[in-house]
Every structure is written in structure tokens, then in C-alpha cells.
Design a protein around this motif. Sequence first.
Motif, PDB file in Angstrom:
ATOM      1  N   ASP A   1      84.808  29.855  45.181  1.00 61.08           N
ATOM      2  CA  ASP A   1      86.025  30.034  44.395  1.00 61.08           C
ATOM      3  C   ASP A   1      85.740  29.878  42.903  1.00 61.08           C
ATOM      4  O   ASP A   1      86.328  30.580  42.070  1.00 61.08           O
TER       5      ASP A   1
ATOM      6  N   PRO B   1      92.471  29.207  44.683  1.00 58.62           N
ATOM      7  CA  PRO B   1      91.439  28.736  45.601  1.00 58.62           C
ATOM      8  C   PRO B   1      91.713  29.257  47.004  1.00 58.62           C
ATOM      9  O   PRO B   1      92.852  29.244  47.462  1.00 58.62           O
ATOM     10  N   THR B   2      90.672  29.717  47.659  1.00 53.15           N
ATOM     11  CA  THR B   2      90.845  30.340  48.980  1.00 53.15           C
ATOM     12  C   THR B   2      90.280  29.498  50.113  1.00 53.15           C
ATOM     13  O   THR B   2      90.563  29.780  51.279  1.00 53.15           O
TER      14      THR B   2
END
Length: 285
Positions: free
Chosen positions: A193, A270-271
Motif C-alpha cells: 500500500d 489501504p487495501t
Amino acid sequence: MSGRALVTGAGGFVGRHLADRLRADGWSVTGLTRADVDLTDPGAAAAAVRAADPDVVFSLAAGRAKATAQERAATVAVNTSPWLVDALPDRCRAVVRLGSSTEYAAGPVPLAEDAPLHPRGFFGATKAAGSLLLQAAAAERGVRAAVLRAFQVYGPGDHPTRLVPVVLAAARSGGTVPLPAGVSRRDWVWVGDVVDACVRAALADDLPPGAVLNIGTGVQTGVADLVATAERVTGRPIATASGAHPGRAWDTADWVCDPRAARAALGWVPTVGLEEGLARTWAAG
């Protein structure tokens, strides 16, 4: 979009991941490491930048040594890189600097970009100085600069003395993790990220010059909770010893960012959450 990218600190944790991402995206990447050039030598460093002839520079090189006056001087030289902007070719459209959340004062609420600069420790002070110098020098040259203040980055390939590698190594070996006696919480952000934020900042031609953006999740996790999450991920017990670690200058009970500005400016979010990130790091060995 791609082009010619220069990555300083390409041999470091985030730098390796960034160089891999850029190459996968079709960029021509020149990576500078300690083995390539002495970044404390202004002449050699400037020559390396000119030779790379980049469209975009990612300034990730960072020093931490401070045991002696000579080490402190070298850390200042690397973390401020005063030669960088003057060495850029006219073709360079952006410099993205990976800053540090340790540039801020600790606070009981999520830290936004207007939080006071009151660096925690020598490293934070040199990073803050480098961020300010880059913004000023880039403005004078007319080069777009962005400072991304990353919070606690983690993921595969991190330095073995950092907390996540130590915790996962203890899960594999049955060893004990030394912890500080006090409460310590951090905003843990997945390395992929952070890399994505760097790339987005480089390509965002509408990003205001000198922009500062926090890169974190907006969620803070205590050390004990991180260990418990690692136990769930690995399926193994992890022994800890509270008070066996002296702690660090930037340890605090509250250390979390407000990531809304990065979302607004870059469309970045953010993943990867902490549990998934630990699982990926564990699987990577």
C-alpha cells in the motif's frame, strides 16, 4: 503511464518493493544503493542522479546510525540529500520523498498533516529536516515535490530486527519476543500500500507542489494485540517477555494517522489489513 524512474534506497525494504512494482508497470528503473554510490558524497550522488536522467525520482534512502559523530553526520547527509534537487534534469517532473511519522509530535488523536513537527529522536529530526529542505529546494527549481509520511510499514523482506519479523521468527522457532514494559501502539501499514501511494503521488500531476500526505490506515494496534494476531495467523503460540526490550524513542501509547488527505488527493486507500498482511508475510517466509 511510465517513464524513467530513479529510486534512491533501492536496496532497502520499501525500495526493493517499489522498484519491483515500477518495473512490473513498465518503468525503466535506476536503483541507487549503498553499493552503487556513497550518498554522503555530494559530488558522487549528484553525478549518479544526472546519469539516471529521470522523469521521476523516488527518494527513499534513509540512514539511522548515530553512535558516533561521524555516523550522525552521515545520517544527516543521507536523510536530507541537499544535492538531490540541484542535480535533477529539466525533464524531471516530480520528486516523491518517503518521509516518516516520527517527524510529528505524539498526540492522543489521529495525526493529520497539520500536526506539529516535533520529531521523536535523531532519526525523526533528520527526516523532518530533509522533508523541509526538499520542499524549499523543489519550489525554487519549479519541480513538483511530495512528501509521504509513512507510519509503521511492514511486510515481506523487512529488516530482521523489526518487530513483525521478530514476532514471526519466534513463531517459527519457539523463541521469546522481548517487549517494552510500557504500552506501545502503532499504525501498521502494508508495504504494498505504501508503494502504491508512492506511484500515485508520482503520477498525480495535479497534486499541489510541496504536498505532504500521511500514509497509514487510521487504525492503531498495540504490540500485545499484534502478537495475538500473529498467533491466530500462524496457528502457533508466541511467547513474550514484557520489559525485556528497552523500548524506542518513538514508542507511545497513541500513534495513528488521519489518512483522509491521501484519499482525497490520490484516491489512495489501504487495501490490506493487519491480519491479512501478517498472513502474507508469514507465507512469504
